[in-house]
Each structure stands twice: as structure tokens, then as C-alpha cells.
Design a protein around this motif. Sequence first.
Motif, PDB file in Angstrom:
ATOM      1  N   UNK A  44       0.832  -1.214   0.000  1.00 55.20           N
ATOM      2  CA  UNK A  44       0.000   0.000   0.000  1.00 55.20           C
ATOM      3  C   UNK A  44       0.860   1.254   0.000  1.00 55.20           C
ATOM      4  N   UNK A  45       1.860   1.273   0.861  1.00 57.32           N
ATOM      5  CA  UNK A  45       2.714   2.465   0.938  1.00 57.32           C
ATOM      6  C   UNK A  45       3.517   2.664  -0.340  1.00 57.32           C
ATOM      7  N   UNK A  46       3.983   1.575  -0.931  1.00 58.83           N
ATOM      8  CA  UNK A  46       4.708   1.712  -2.187  1.00 58.83           C
ATOM      9  C   UNK A  46       3.818   2.319  -3.266  1.00 58.83           C
ATOM     10  N   UNK A  47       2.534   1.962  -3.298  1.00 64.70           N
ATOM     11  CA  UNK A  47       1.629   2.527  -4.309  1.00 64.70           C
ATOM     12  C   UNK A  47       1.430   4.024  -4.117  1.00 64.70           C
ATOM     13  N   UNK A  48       1.628   4.514  -2.909  1.00 58.90           N
ATOM     14  CA  UNK A  48       1.594   5.959  -2.644  1.00 58.90           C
ATOM     15  C   UNK A  48       2.957   6.603  -2.848  1.00 58.90           C
ATOM     16  N   UNK A  49       3.984   5.918  -2.398  1.00 59.11           N
ATOM     17  CA  UNK A  49       5.310   6.531  -2.284  1.00 59.11           C
ATOM     18  C   UNK A  49       6.018   6.685  -3.623  1.00 59.11           C
ATOM     19  N   UNK A  50       6.051   5.621  -4.424  1.00 59.05           N
ATOM     20  CA  UNK A  50       6.826   5.698  -5.669  1.00 59.05           C
ATOM     21  C   UNK A  50       6.295   6.763  -6.633  1.00 59.05           C
ATOM     22  N   UNK A  51       4.967   6.862  -6.870  1.00 60.95           N
ATOM     23  CA  UNK A  51       4.522   7.966  -7.731  1.00 60.95           C
ATOM     24  C   UNK A  51       4.730   9.332  -7.099  1.00 60.95           C
ATOM     25  N   UNK A  52       4.703   9.399  -5.758  1.00 58.43           N
ATOM     26  CA  UNK A  52       4.961  10.677  -5.085  1.00 58.43           C
ATOM     27  C   UNK A  52       6.402  11.127  -5.302  1.00 58.43           C
ATOM     28  N   UNK A  53       7.324  10.162  -5.384  1.00 62.47           N
ATOM     29  CA  UNK A  53       8.717  10.505  -5.681  1.00 62.47           C
ATOM     30  C   UNK A  53       8.823  11.219  -7.023  1.00 62.47           C
ATOM     31  N   UNK A  54       8.078  10.728  -8.005  1.00 59.29           N
ATOM     32  CA  UNK A  54       8.172  11.280  -9.355  1.00 59.29           C
ATOM     33  C   UNK A  54       7.421  12.603  -9.465  1.00 59.29           C
ATOM     34  N   UNK A  55       6.171  12.630  -9.003  1.00 61.29           N
ATOM     35  CA  UNK A  55       5.323  13.800  -9.240  1.00 61.29           C
ATOM     36  C   UNK A  55       5.536  14.923  -8.232  1.00 61.29           C
ATOM     37  N   UNK A  56       5.865  14.576  -6.989  1.00 60.30           N
ATOM     38  CA  UNK A  56       5.987  15.594  -5.942  1.00 60.30           C
ATOM     39  C   UNK A  56       7.442  15.928  -5.635  1.00 60.30           C
ATOM     40  N   UNK A  57       8.231  14.917  -5.288  1.00 62.62           N
ATOM     41  CA  UNK A  57       9.643  15.187  -5.005  1.00 62.62           C
ATOM     42  C   UNK A  57      10.399  15.504  -6.298  1.00 62.62           C
ATOM     43  N   UNK A  58      10.162  14.696  -7.336  1.00 65.65           N
ATOM     44  CA  UNK A  58      10.846  14.917  -8.607  1.00 65.65           C
ATOM     45  C   UNK A  58      10.309  16.088  -9.397  1.00 65.65           C
ATOM     46  N   UNK A  59       9.035  16.471  -9.152  1.00 58.28           N
ATOM     47  CA  UNK A  59       8.400  17.606  -9.834  1.00 58.28           C
ATOM     48  C   UNK A  59       8.578  17.525 -11.351  1.00 58.28           C
ATOM     49  N   UNK A  60       8.174  16.342 -11.877  1.00 60.46           N
ATOM     50  CA  UNK A  60       8.191  16.138 -13.339  1.00 60.46           C
ATOM     51  C   UNK A  60       9.555  16.459 -13.935  1.00 60.46           C
ATOM     52  N   UNK A  61      10.618  15.863 -13.336  1.00 59.96           N
ATOM     53  CA  UNK A  61      11.994  15.956 -13.825  1.00 59.96           C
ATOM     54  C   UNK A  61      12.671  17.284 -13.506  1.00 59.96           C
ATOM     55  N   UNK A  62      12.029  18.169 -12.732  1.00 62.28           N
ATOM     56  CA  UNK A  62      12.704  19.402 -12.323  1.00 62.28           C
ATOM     57  C   UNK A  62      13.795  19.114 -11.302  1.00 62.28           C
ATOM     58  N   UNK A  63      13.552  18.167 -10.402  1.00 64.63           N
ATOM     59  CA  UNK A  63      14.558  17.776  -9.421  1.00 64.63           C
ATOM     60  C   UNK A  63      15.538  16.821 -10.078  1.00 64.63           C
ATOM     61  N   UNK A  64      16.852  17.040  -9.939  1.00 59.80           N
ATOM     62  CA  UNK A  64      17.833  16.125 -10.545  1.00 59.80           C
ATOM     63  C   UNK A  64      17.598  14.684 -10.114  1.00 59.80           C
ATOM     64  N   UNK A  65      17.750  13.766 -11.041  1.00 59.37           N
ATOM     65  CA  UNK A  65      17.465  12.356 -10.768  1.00 59.37           C
ATOM     66  C   UNK A  65      18.323  11.821  -9.641  1.00 59.37           C
ATOM     67  N   UNK A  66      19.584  12.279  -9.549  1.00 55.27           N
ATOM     68  CA  UNK A  66      20.451  11.756  -8.508  1.00 55.27           C
ATOM     69  C   UNK A  66      19.985  12.161  -7.114  1.00 55.27           C
ATOM     70  N   UNK A  67      19.381  13.359  -6.999  1.00 53.97           N
ATOM     71  CA  UNK A  67      18.859  13.802  -5.697  1.00 53.97           C
ATOM     72  C   UNK A  67      17.620  12.988  -5.332  1.00 53.97           C
ATOM     73  N   UNK A  68      16.742  12.762  -6.306  1.00 53.20           N
ATOM     74  CA  UNK A  68      15.550  11.956  -6.057  1.00 53.20           C
ATOM     75  C   UNK A  68      15.947  10.534  -5.666  1.00 53.20           C
TER      76      UNK A  68
END
Length: 625
Positions: free
Chosen positions: A19-43
Motif C-alpha cells: 500500500x505504501x509503495x503505491x503511494x510513495x513511488x509515484x509521489x517521488x516522481x510527481x511531488x519530489x521529482x516535480x516532473x523531472x525538475x529535481x535532478x534524478x540523482x537527488x531523487x
Amino acid sequence: MRIRSLSVIGVVAVWLLADFWRLWTPSLITLFGRAAETPAEIMGAYALAVMAVPLLLLAFVRRAAPALSAWLLVAAFAVRIVLRMNPDGGDVQLYGASLGVALVVAALCLSTGFLGRTLVPSILLGLALSTTTHAMLGSFGAVWRRDLADVVLLLVQALLVWLAVRSIPDSERTPSSPRTALLLLPSLLILQLALSNVGRGSALEPVWGPIAVIAGLWAAVVVSLLPAPRRRPWMAAAVAVGAVLLTVLLEVNRGGAEGVLSAWAVVGILAGPAAYARLLLFAGAGRSPRRAGLAAGAGAVVWTVVLFVFYAGYDLGYRADAAIVALAVVIAGWTLAYRPGTDAGSVRTERRIDESGARAVAGAAVAGAFAMLAALLGPAASIATTPVAEAEGDDLVVAAYNLRMGYGIDGVFDPAAVADQVRASGARVVLLSEVDRGWLLNGGQDELAILARMLDMHLVFGPAADQVWGDAILTDLEVSDAGSTRYPRFDALTGSGMTEATVQWRGAGIRVVSTHLQPDGNELDATDRAAAIFADALSTAAADGPVIGGGDLNTTPGSAAWGAIESSGAEDALAGIRPALTSPADAPAEQIDHLFTSGVRVVSAEVVPSELSDHLMIVVRVRLG
């Protein structure tokens, strides 16, 4: 009873972790990563830190700690409830899911120090329950729902957490082998990404694909209750690797579409999970709870690294699925190279302890499998649908929408809101970009099938990056001559292609072409060259009748790619409302989503404001003649 309660810890840990993975992994991309604005190495570093945090705890725990493991699950479940009460996504979702992942991974690592022989059956039982309920919900994850199904599943999880705490063992148990503990999470990665992925099963075949996924996992549960193999499991190793090859690497042309999953993937889905159960059982029992826990923590690091290596391939241009095949080979090879210990007394003790619990779990597994398969085929699997209202007069409404795998600016997966938006537009044909049908990174949902059910529409899918990610067409009109073609990569960041179909409208066939032109990579004219292929498809179709094509074209009016498309003779359907800004959705500044027409007259056009994706949906109303 004691053994059954021990199993509960592993069962609820894996279910909560899924359950948490289904929330967490897309949050990494859309929220933390901000659609590739955040460098991949930081994410990647952030994700690695979350999954590695349990190692800090394990460094201070030297003995078996079942009570600590159970109370960590209580804390994780409390986080799950908080996230259930947060409909707005954002930072609460990102950091709450991160905390939940860290807590459950820590509990799972600690459980390897005392579950012993019950570890593998309880882990697989938890995964089977999670995956079966996911399939029953049509792959629309419970963590994203706000309905009775979510409430019922939360109550079931609450009961399991209560049983885990109530039945904390009062004496030490045999720890798992460090080798089993190390391979645990990497094996779960292979299962959830490929072999036991409901979204991929749905993309393979809407009904029997998910059923095969469920059957394969429940077979693995039963196999995990058998005595551990005494000799090296050569057959299981071969099947484990072969199953991954069939479900990840093999793709075929079927029904006019290029690069779809092969029917042979069913064999891998059915046989692969049981093979991994045999491999995990081979190592036998361990001696040190601390070593087992630290090994499981190291496996969490491996899980994160391989996940990011896999999905980074779609941006960096290497064969991404080779990473999963390599992991499968390493797991099989290392298992075969292992020499089990000779402490027969501990093995006999484990078997004697397991007998009563194994019978109970086996009975529950078989009964649960039949009950849940029956539910899957019945009303419980359905999602309420409302057909798009019949358009008045002779106007056909067509929409184009880059869905960003179904995640809005707030990071929330809300297909119901997307369906409502499409329905309100009156669109009878919808051209979709960035459609996800099973990426674990996005939660393992079949987004396209979910929307098709909600809108009561036919779907046409065209793979692009791999077999379950690409472009699509949704329509409630009669469909014929459907198919898809992949573009050459042209060194673009992600694979792309065209999905085509002919729809019947007022006695005429209209050719519809959905595409997503990828932005340039190192080769500066990548978008231009793909645009030329798209333009040729438009001009070819126009020779036989009306045509409408477009999507997220990643090009702006006046550019070289734009000129190539105009050279086809097709007209800009949004010309009357320029500038038609479509990206980013929360502050539109670019015109990169377009529709082109030939053989029809554009009556009106609009850009629909919303934050259900990082793009805005465009809608045109056309008339024949």
C-alpha cells in the motif's frame, strides 16, 4: 496459535508495504521529482535514504525483537490512516508515505530475526492478499479510493495489526537465513514489477490476465508451505529466470499493435512466483537475528537501486528491462551456489513447529483463493460507469489529453475526476498520452482499463516505452482497423509511437491518430524527425477520408516540427483560439498539445482548465463536410 500469530506479522507487513509503495513511488516522481525538475540523482538519494533508514535501527538491535516489530506496524498503520484522511496529496502524502515505508521496512527486517521457517509463507500470503484485493478493485488501488472498499480493507488490516500485537511471542524463535533475508525484497521487486503485477496482467488480457496473476501467487503460497528443497533447486532457478524473460523481455505484434505483451507471459505469471518461493526456502534457518535483519536491510537498498536503474533506462536510452533480467539471474545463481548448513536439529525443530500453523495457513490460502477469484469475476470487480451523453446534431467532440500516468499536480491518482472531466466535455473520442498500464513506479494500476470502465468506452492501446506504457484512444463509437506503430528512438528520452483507429460517425469512417512526440535528447532533430513520420501518417489517412490526429506533440506553432506537420495538409484545430496554452497545468506557458484535422470542419475548440495532470485537456467540436 503462536505460529499463526507469528505469520500475521509478515502478512500485514507486506500488505501495508505494498500500500505504501503505491503511494510513495509515484509521489517521488510527481511531488519530489516535480516532473523531472529535481535532478534524478537527488531523487534517487532521497529514495535510498528512506529505504535504508531501517539499517540505522538494526545497528542497535542485537536480539530478536518481535514486540518492536509489531509496534512498528502499529505506527505504520496509524500513518496509513492519516494518509487516508488526507485527500489533498502534496507534502503530507510524500513525507507520510516515506515514513510509512521506512516503518514497515524496519518491521519486516526485524521479523527476519524471529519468523524462521514461517517467514517466506507469511510474506507470500501477505503479497497474495494485497494483489488479490488490488485485482478485485480493478487495479484501482485502495490507497487512492474514498469508498466502502477502502474502508473494508482498512478494517481487515486493522484486525491483522491487532492480532500481530496481541500474539507477540514470549520466547525467541529461530531467525531466517541471512541469504533468504537479503533476497527477500529483491524477489518481491521482481514479483511486483513483472510476475505478480495486476496492471500488466490486465494489459495482457482484461479478465484472465489478473486471474492468472492471482492464481500464480496463491500457488506460490501453497508451495512455500512444502518442505524446503534438500538439493539445489535447479528447476526452480531455471523457471524463475525464464518467467522473467517471458514477462519482461518478450514482446510481439498482435492485433495490429507493435510491442505488446506476448501470450507466453501467462506461463511466466503462473509459474514464476512458485519458483521464487522455492529459491527463498532453500537457504534454511539462520543463527543470528541481527545478521538476518541487517541482510534484509541490505536487500532494501538493492530493491531501491534496481528499481531506479530499471526506470532510469527509459530516460537514459539503455535497455531498461535488462536490469530486471540481471537481477533474476543473480538471485538464481547465488541460490544455486549456496551450501546449506548441517544443523539438522534446528531444521527438524522448525518443521515440527511449523506443522500446525502450516495446515491452518494452507487452508486459509486455498479457501481465500477460491473466494477471491469468485469475487473477481462477480460484481465486486466492477466500477460504476456512466456513458458519455449522446451528442446532439452532427457535431463530434474529440479531446486530447496527456494524463501523466493519471497523477495530478497534487500527486493524487484520481481517475474518477478525470472521467468526470471527459464526460463533461462531451467527448466521444479521446486521444491519450502517457498512459500507464502497470508500471510499479506508478502504483501498478491499469489506468487505461480503469478509465475505459468508468466511461463505458472501448480502448485502443499502443505501447511506446515498453509493453505497458504508451498512447491510447478511448471511444464509445464503433472501432475498426486499430493498431499502433513505434517511432524509431531518434535518441529521444523515451520511446514513442502512434496509435490509430477508424471510428464510425454519421455513416462515415474517421481515422484517428493519437501520438506523443518526445522532446529531443542528444540528437537535436529527434522531435522533428518523429513529426515528419506523424505528418506522413496524417496525409496517408487523409487520402482515404476524414482524419483527426494529435496529442502531446512537444512542439510549438512556428517550429520546424510544426512546419512538418502542416506540410501534411492537415489544419490546426486550435487556430481559432491561439494562443492555446496547455503546459504546465498550474501555470500554463507553452502551447505543446495540439489536434490537427483534415476532411472535417472545426466548429469550436477549447482548453479545459484543471490540475488533474501536468497538461491541460484540449477539446474540439468538428462536423463532417
